[in-house]
Design a protein around this motif. Structure first.
Motif, short mmCIF file in Angstrom:
data_model
loop_
_atom_site.label_atom_id
_atom_site.label_comp_id
_atom_site.label_asym_id
_atom_site.label_seq_id
_atom_site.Cartn_x
_atom_site.Cartn_y
_atom_site.Cartn_z
N ASN A 137 -32.58 43.01 -2.34
CA ASN A 137 -32.30 43.62 -1.04
C ASN A 137 -31.40 42.72 -0.21
O ASN A 137 -30.47 43.19 0.47
CB ASN A 137 -33.62 43.87 -0.31
N GLU A 140 -27.86 42.89 -1.47
CA GLU A 140 -27.27 44.16 -1.01
C GLU A 140 -26.78 44.05 0.43
O GLU A 140 -25.68 44.50 0.77
CB GLU A 140 -28.32 45.27 -1.13
N ASN A 141 -27.56 43.41 1.28
CA ASN A 141 -27.20 43.29 2.69
C ASN A 141 -26.11 42.26 2.95
O ASN A 141 -25.41 42.32 3.95
CB ASN A 141 -28.44 42.96 3.52
N SER A 143 -23.61 41.85 0.84
CA SER A 143 -22.41 42.25 0.11
C SER A 143 -21.25 42.59 1.03
O SER A 143 -20.09 42.53 0.61
CB SER A 143 -22.74 43.45 -0.80
N PHE A 268 -31.31 46.20 -6.45
CA PHE A 268 -29.88 45.96 -6.58
C PHE A 268 -29.54 46.06 -8.07
O PHE A 268 -29.68 45.08 -8.79
CB PHE A 268 -29.51 44.58 -6.03
#
Length: 1011
Positions: A137, A140-141, A143, A268
């Motif tokens: 997570n 992902e944040n 990226s 992810f």
């Protein structure tokens, strides 16, 4: 620069807080590598983390971290992020000139509540999965975030880890070998690795940067702290770093890593090519850690933080190197829902159109049919363990079957879970106790010794050996094949040594060429003659051997690595073994069986076989059974099974016909009882025995009033429920009937009256009931009481209680019934029956579950006076009570107890276990009371105020099951562990039980302050 050279006095730190953040607080040091870290508390509650740089040289890094954290906070992603606190001048970073003249950069972050990963016990599979989920997570944040400082030289970056090659001289021996192994692998594959996805990652999910929730029973990762190592690098590095620290101190690090990998991937999604580098990345993170520790030991020998993971990392890298890199890759793929082997689908697509015949594999047998035999854990065809472990008997059985079906080849076994394999090479100590290889990976063809075996495809010999290592196969030949750019292998095991070794590695065989001949016992690996035929897509690290059986939890990996050989043959009967869905079993139970039928454990077990002190599930996992006193002399004791089988094959009828079996049982049983108890009635269960005993008492005395203990349990018939406080005083119960008179449970530890002198008060309670009956011109029919109260909490009666109570009941006109359903047949060690511990002789004794070792047989013993008065003209008849089969079984149970001296064994083992449990209670005071006799023990869990610890008891039982040990609780508060295993339970088993109890009692949920 030594750490002491950069420290600031505490007074100066406090002044920084007041001047720049307007905060008055208490401070305490926290560990750190780059910064000086302080916990800031107000009124004893942690509020902030203060970070002070050693100097101002890392200014770019510090401002980069501030922007990164602000970015994450701004996303409102639901992630808990350590947010910055603005200074009084509204700055995120304060430049400060210290009293010593140095320039420091100051940051204050909000404290994130929870526990450090390093402080959590145990680290569970679910916790590891939540770590993977959080890290995925976070990636992902991050990226969408970029920053110039994120791309820099950094020694802790796995991508840049080959700097460690310059320091290999700091190591020696196996450790050096492991370090150079991973360096070489990483360097060889570096060009491919560089092409992997990149992003800014946290890069330091070590056990002191992971925050875990306060939930002690089901903890989860709630945050990551310390973003000082965050940088732009390969995404797979984030998972590698998190996995590295999450799998330390584990017996099976690969298995432990899979939960982290799966959690990350499901948040992810990872690419297949990334997973091919994960094994190396974990290895290189360990190389970095060990190299940094070695260098820091030279540069800052007093900095304990720098050495915190050194030993764990050293242990782990040795274990990690011992794992096949290919197998680790396949395991990672499998847990991410890819086929474990990259070529599985391609191979299946090629193999599916193939159509081979058995005549190609065995040209001389002239058979084209297949008859499948079941050799699974639950197989009834295999029969008793003693039969299938006796190879002569197994050979005879197969020969007999073959004679019945002469035109078919006996075969089967792909993905079949088996318990045939007893060698230690099939076992390992996993993360959750001992686990065994049970799942069969090939097809077995049961044919006579010296049957020729021929090649199905053109191939090259890669293994032709006498399997000296594992001794699984005897003569072994493995062929490598190439078909349409697909490489695969076929394994032919259990050949004669000469035929296997007549080949040389590199020899080329054509389709139809002879590979070898089936070996006889014992040169074929100590087996009944057969061919083990297996398909393999990768030989992993194996040279002269290859597993033919895998661990159950690795089945999904191995079935892709070793596809179904029946892809070639297409025989309906050779399909993969069908694992029965546990969800389907539960569904049928829930729909068609009464909802009052409960199952043990939140996740019930699917048990299919018993063996001695073990229960075995459908995948072959053994569970040490500490609670099933029904299997009195051991689950499926061979002699008891034989006695029942033999008699069942001849006759089973009722007691209206004469038969010596009932007489034999009567004499065996009477030999164990006091001479006064010389008349027997046989029934089917302990409930029936107590029902009959109550009926006897009422008939003999002409009265109907029964005295019983609170929390006593005597069976499930109407009459038994009516005298069982354990039932009618609990949920669903309607209270006691008028004719039942309950006295307090005689519990001197936590009952109404406590201490050694409590016996007088408990006797008085019984006397008061008798007086009340007398005042109403009533007399008791009987007292019914277990000699050690079982469901009430394994309660030993206070010394002197039973003789005095028996006397008073008899003086009032009643009889005394001793319920020995749980405690009888020698379980208590000192005597055959628990009432003998009190130097009394009851009028009636009820005997149940131990008598049949799992078969429904029970008995009522009484004195002649009771028996004669009960025989009042009304016939007592029980259709199945005393039938020849039941009597044969029960007689053999008693003979086994005598022949194997199990009463003395129960005494010695029980004393051994009880003494060590008492020592364990010194270490863990929540084990407040250890009690019982022989192999009938109880452990009561309470706090220091003797309040019951029911939740802790439940937790402990569930955790013990995780490690393959079955326990259960009893008592009105379900806070008493009951230990009443099969009588063959040994000191070795006791040690295993004690070791796991010690481990789990130290876990966070179990310690007293967690209340």
């Amino acid at each position: 620069m030594a750490l002491t050279d950069v420290m600031l006095p505490d007074s100066e730190v406090l002044e920084i807080l007041r001047e720049h953040f307007n905060i008055n607080a208490q401070i305490s040091r926290l560990p750190g590598d780059v910064d000086l870290n302080y916990r800031i508390e107000q009124d004893g509650v942690p509020k902030y983390v203060l970070k002070i740089s050693r100097d101002d040289k890392n200014e770019d890094a510090i401002f980069y971290q501030a922007e990164l954290l602000n970015h994450l906070v701004s996303l409102n992603s639901g992630l808990t992020i350590p947010a910055f606190v603005h200074s009084t001048n509204d700055n995120l970073v304060v430049r400060y000139k210290a009293d010593d003249g140095s320039i420091r950069l100051i940051r204050l972050l909000h404290w994130i509540s929870g526990r450090l990963w390093s402080q959590v016990n145990p680290i569970t599979k679910n916790l590891r999965a939540s770590l993977g989920h959080y890290c995925g997570n976070l990636v992902e944040n991050l990226s969408g975030f970029d920053h110039p400082y994120s791309e820099r030289f950094f020694e802790w970056d796995i991508t840049q880890s080959l700097w460690t090659k310059e320091h290999v001289h700091l190591f020696s021996g196996e450790l050096k070998d492991s370090i150079t192994y991973f360096q070489a692998r990483f360097e060889d594959r570096f060009s491919q690795y560089q092409s992997l996805r990149k992003s800014i990652i946290h890069n330091d999910a070590n056990d002191n940067n992971i925050i875990v929730s306060a939930d002690l029973r089901k903890p989860e990762v709630s945050a990551l702290i310390d973003f000082g190592d965050a940088m732009k690098t390969q995404v797979i590095n984030e998972l590698a770093v998190a996995s590295t620290y999450a799998i330390m101190k584990t017996n099976d690090p690969l298995d432990a890593s899979l939960a982290v990998v799966a959690g990350f991937h499901h948040t992810f999604p990872l690419q297949e090519k990334e997973l091919s580098h994960l094994y190396d990345c974990i290895g290189m993170r360990l190389v970095i850690s060990l190299t940094k520790s070695a260098l820091n030991a030279i540069q800052e020998p007093d900095n304990v933080y720098h050495q915190i993971s050194k030993q764990d990392a050293s242990d782990l890298i040795l274990k990690w190197k011992s794992i096949s890199a290919d197998f680790a890759h396949y395991a990672f793929r499998s847990c991410c829902d890819f086929t474990a082997h990259p070529k599985t689908k391609e191979f299946t697509a090629w193999a599916d159109p193939q159509s081979c015949d058995l005549s190609e594999l065995f040209p001389t047998i002239n058979k084209s049919k297949v008859h499948t035999i079941d050799m699974s854990v639950s197989s009834t065809w295999l029969g008793h363990e003693q039969d299938y472990q006796d190879l002569e008997k197994l050979q005879d059985k197969i020969d007999k079957l073959q004679s019945d079906i002469p035109d078919a080849v006996i075969a089967g076994g792909y993905l079949e879970p088996r318990t045939l394999y007893s060698a230690s090479s099939y076992d390992k100590l996993g993360n959750y106790g001992k686990t065994s290889r049970t799942v069969h990976l090939g097809i077995d063809y049961w044919l006579p010794a010296y049957t020729p075996v021929h090649a199905l495809f053109d191939g090259e010999i890669v293994t032709a050996t006498n399997d000296e290592g594992e001794k699984e196969y005897g003569g072994l030949v493995i062929l490598k094949h190439h078909e349409n750019s697909i490489e695969f292998f076929t394994l032919h095991g259990h050949l004669t040594i000469n035929s296997a070794t007549s080949h040389s590695v590199g020899d080329q065989l054509k389709k139809g060429d002879k590979i070898g001949e089936l070996g006889p016992f014992p040169e074929n690996g100590n087996w009944v003659p057969h061919l083990h035929f297996q398909i393999i897509l990768s030989l992993l690290n194996y040279k002269n051997d290859f597993p033919g059986v895998c661990y159950p939890d690795q089945t999904e990996i191995w079935k892709d690595l070793c596809p179904d050989p029946n892809l070639f043959f297409k025989y309906e009967g050779l399909k993969a073994y069908p694992i029965i869905s546990e969800e389907k079993i539960k569904e049928i139970r829930s729909v068609h069986l009464g909802k009052s039928l409960s199952m043990s454990y939140e996740e019930p077990l699917h048990i299919v076989r018993g063996s001695g002190v073990y229960l075995i599930d459908q995948m072959g996992r053994k569970y040490l059974d500490t609670v099933n006193n029904v299997a009195h002399v051991g689950h499926e004791h061979q002699d008891v099974v034989r006695a029942g089988q033999n008699q069942m094959a001849v006759l089973n009828t009722n007691t209206r016909y004469m038969h010596t079996a009932i007489n034999e049982l009567a004499l065996e049983l009477l030999e164990t009882l006091p001479k006064e108890l010389n008349v027997l009635h046989f029934v089917n269960s302990g409930s029936e025995a107590n029902e009959l005993a109550l009926r006897m008492a009422m008939t003999v005395t002409g009265n109907k009033h029964i005295l019983a203990s609170k929390w006593g349990y005597h069976g499930n018939t109407n009459a038994c429920i009516a005298v069982s406080s354990y039932k009618f005083h609990r949920k669903g119960g309607t209270g006691k009937p008028e004719t039942t008179h309950i006295f307090p449970i005689p519990d001197s530890f936590r009952g109404m009256y406590r201490g050694e002198d409590s016996v007088h008060a408990y006797v008085d309670e019984v006397e008061q009931l008798l007086k009340k009956l007398a005042q109403n011109n009533q007399e008791p029919a009987a007292l019914i009481l277990e000699s050690i109260i079982s469901c009430g909490g394994q309660i030993e009666l206070p010394e002197g209680f039973l003789p005095k109570v028996y006397k008073k009941v008899r003086e009032s006109g009643g009889l005394c019934i001793a319920d020995e359903v749980q405690t009888g047949c020698g379980r208590i060690g000192q005597a055959w029956w628990a009432f003998e511990l009190h130097d009394v002789v009851p009028d009636i004794v009820t005997i149940g579950k131990p008598l049949g070792n799992g078969h429904p047989v029970a008995a009522v013993a009484c004195n002649r006076k009771v028996a004669d008065k009960f025989a009042n003209g009304m016939e007592f008849f029980n259709t199945f009570g005393g039938n020849p089969v039941s009597c044969a079984i029960a007689s053999e149970v008693l003979k086994v107890v005598k022949r194997e001296n199990l009463k003395q064994h129960a005494l010695e083992t029980g004393n051994y276990l009880k003494q060590r449990l008492e020592k364990l209670s010194d270490k863990y005071p929540i084990l407040a009371n250890v009690r019982g006799q022989g192999l009938f023990l109880g452990i009561e869990l309470t706090d220091t105020d003797l309040n019951p610890l029911s939740e802790k008891t439940s937790y402990l039982i569930d955790r013990m099951k995780t490690f393959g040990i079955l326990m259960s609780s009893d008592g009105p508060d379900n806070n008493v562990l009951k230990i009443k295993p099969p009588m063959i339970f040994s000191k070795t088993h006791a040690d295993e039980l004690l070791s796991r109890l010690d481990q789990i009692l130290s876990e966070d949920f179990m310690i007293p302050h967690s209340e």
